[in-house]
Design a protein around this motif. Structure first.
Motif, PDB file in Angstrom:
ATOM      1  N   UNK A 185       0.826  -1.203   0.000  1.00 13.87           N
ATOM      2  CA  UNK A 185       0.000   0.000   0.000  1.00 13.87           C
ATOM      3  C   UNK A 185       0.867   1.263   0.000  1.00 13.87           C
ATOM      4  N   UNK A 186       0.217   2.414  -0.110  1.00 16.68           N
ATOM      5  CA  UNK A 186       0.923   3.685  -0.075  1.00 16.68           C
ATOM      6  C   UNK A 186       1.132   4.264  -1.460  1.00 16.68           C
ATOM      7  N   UNK A 187       1.690   5.500  -1.464  1.00 14.66           N
ATOM      8  CA  UNK A 187       1.946   6.198  -2.727  1.00 14.66           C
ATOM      9  C   UNK A 187       2.994   5.490  -3.572  1.00 14.66           C
ATOM     10  N   UNK A 188       3.961   4.863  -2.890  1.00 13.84           N
ATOM     11  CA  UNK A 188       5.023   4.154  -3.606  1.00 13.84           C
ATOM     12  C   UNK A 188       4.753   2.657  -3.596  1.00 13.84           C
ATOM     13  N   UNK A 189       3.493   2.316  -3.541  1.00 13.93           N
ATOM     14  CA  UNK A 189       3.122   0.912  -3.441  1.00 13.93           C
ATOM     15  C   UNK A 189       3.149   0.202  -4.772  1.00 13.93           C
ATOM     16  N   UNK A 190       2.595  -0.975  -4.756  1.00 13.63           N
ATOM     17  CA  UNK A 190       2.558  -1.807  -5.954  1.00 13.63           C
ATOM     18  C   UNK A 190       2.394  -3.262  -5.554  1.00 13.63           C
ATOM     19  N   UNK A 191       3.001  -4.130  -6.280  1.00 18.13           N
ATOM     20  CA  UNK A 191       2.965  -5.561  -5.996  1.00 18.13           C
ATOM     21  C   UNK A 191       4.381  -6.110  -5.942  1.00 18.13           C
TER      22      UNK A 191
END
Length: 247
Positions: A185-191
């Motif tokens: 999660x978060x602005x710099x998130x992803x998988x």
């Protein structure tokens, strides 16, 4: 015959009759023969040899045949029949396939902790340390232990992540492997995906993010659910028929 000759003849007959009568009375009044003496023990405590029974003369003078002494039966003279040793119920023939050996099986809860130390990062942005907790279910068919559960992790390429992980462990060889996926999660998130393998408690884990950032971590795992299952479940014998051992 003159009178003196008759007198002498009568006296001789009287003397002969008296001698015969006294001889017969002496034979009737003779004392009986004493029995043979009992065997005396030897000075050193060893029993004296038994004397053979003497034959008793029969009425017609011929010795009676000697009878052999009969052994006295004793209660413990006959040895008890030896019993063959019974095989252990758990004994299995050599060369029995592993599928017939006693094994643990079943389902249980699972909990595993993991600690990581960064060894390599292609962009030098990963955290130095990492930690993960996985909680789920454990399926056991010894020596295979398969677990599937939800994960929460921090550090490494994932500053914070949630996901799922599948793990397999071969108990006898100590080898294990893990495959997981996480959402960051978060602005710099992803998988992020992770792949780990090792032996016993130690191994390596490769992490890769969707932005192509990669890292290699040294991984230490603490399989609490597997350990609990091993201590609380006893191996059970297989219901399959055990094959006879080759001769």
């Amino acid at each position: 015959m003159s009178a003196p000759h008759r007198i002498v003849r009568a006296a001789a007959l009287i003397i002969a009759l008296a001698l015969a009568t006294s001889s017969a009375r002496a034979e009737q009044e003779a004392p009986p023969q004493a029995p043979p003496p009992a065997p005396q023990p030897s000075p050193d405590g060893a029993p004296a040899p038994a004397t053979a029974p003497q034959p008793t003369p029969s009425s017609d003078g011929a010795p009676a045949p000697a009878t052999a002494p009969q052994p006295t039966p004793s209660s413990d003279s006959a040895p008890a029949p030896a019993t063959a040793p019974q095989p252990s119920p758990r004994a299995l023939p050599m060369g029995t396939p592993a599928m017939f050996l006693p094994r643990r099986t079943g389902l249980s809860w699972d909990l595993e902790l993991g600690l990581g130390l960064r060894l390599y990062d292609n962009e030098d942005t990963a955290d130095l340390f990492a930690g993960r907790v996985r909680a789920g279910v454990l399926w056991v068919y010894e020596p295979s232990f398969v677990s599937l559960g939800a994960t929460a992790e921090i550090g490494g390429l994932a500053s914070l992540g949630f996901g799922a992980q599948l793990s397999y462990t071969h108990l006898y060889r100590g080898l294990w492997g893990q495959l997981g996926a996480s959402w960051l999660p978060g602005d710099d998130g992803g998988t992020m995906a992770s792949l780990g393998a090792g032996w016993s408690l130690f191994g390596l884990e490769w992490q890769i993010r969707d932005n192509d950032e990669q890292a290699l971590l040294f991984h230490l795992r603490l399989p609490l659910g597997t350990t609990w299952f091993l201590f609380t479940h006893k191996p059970r014998a297989s219901s399959a028929r055990i094959p006879a051992s080759p001769r």
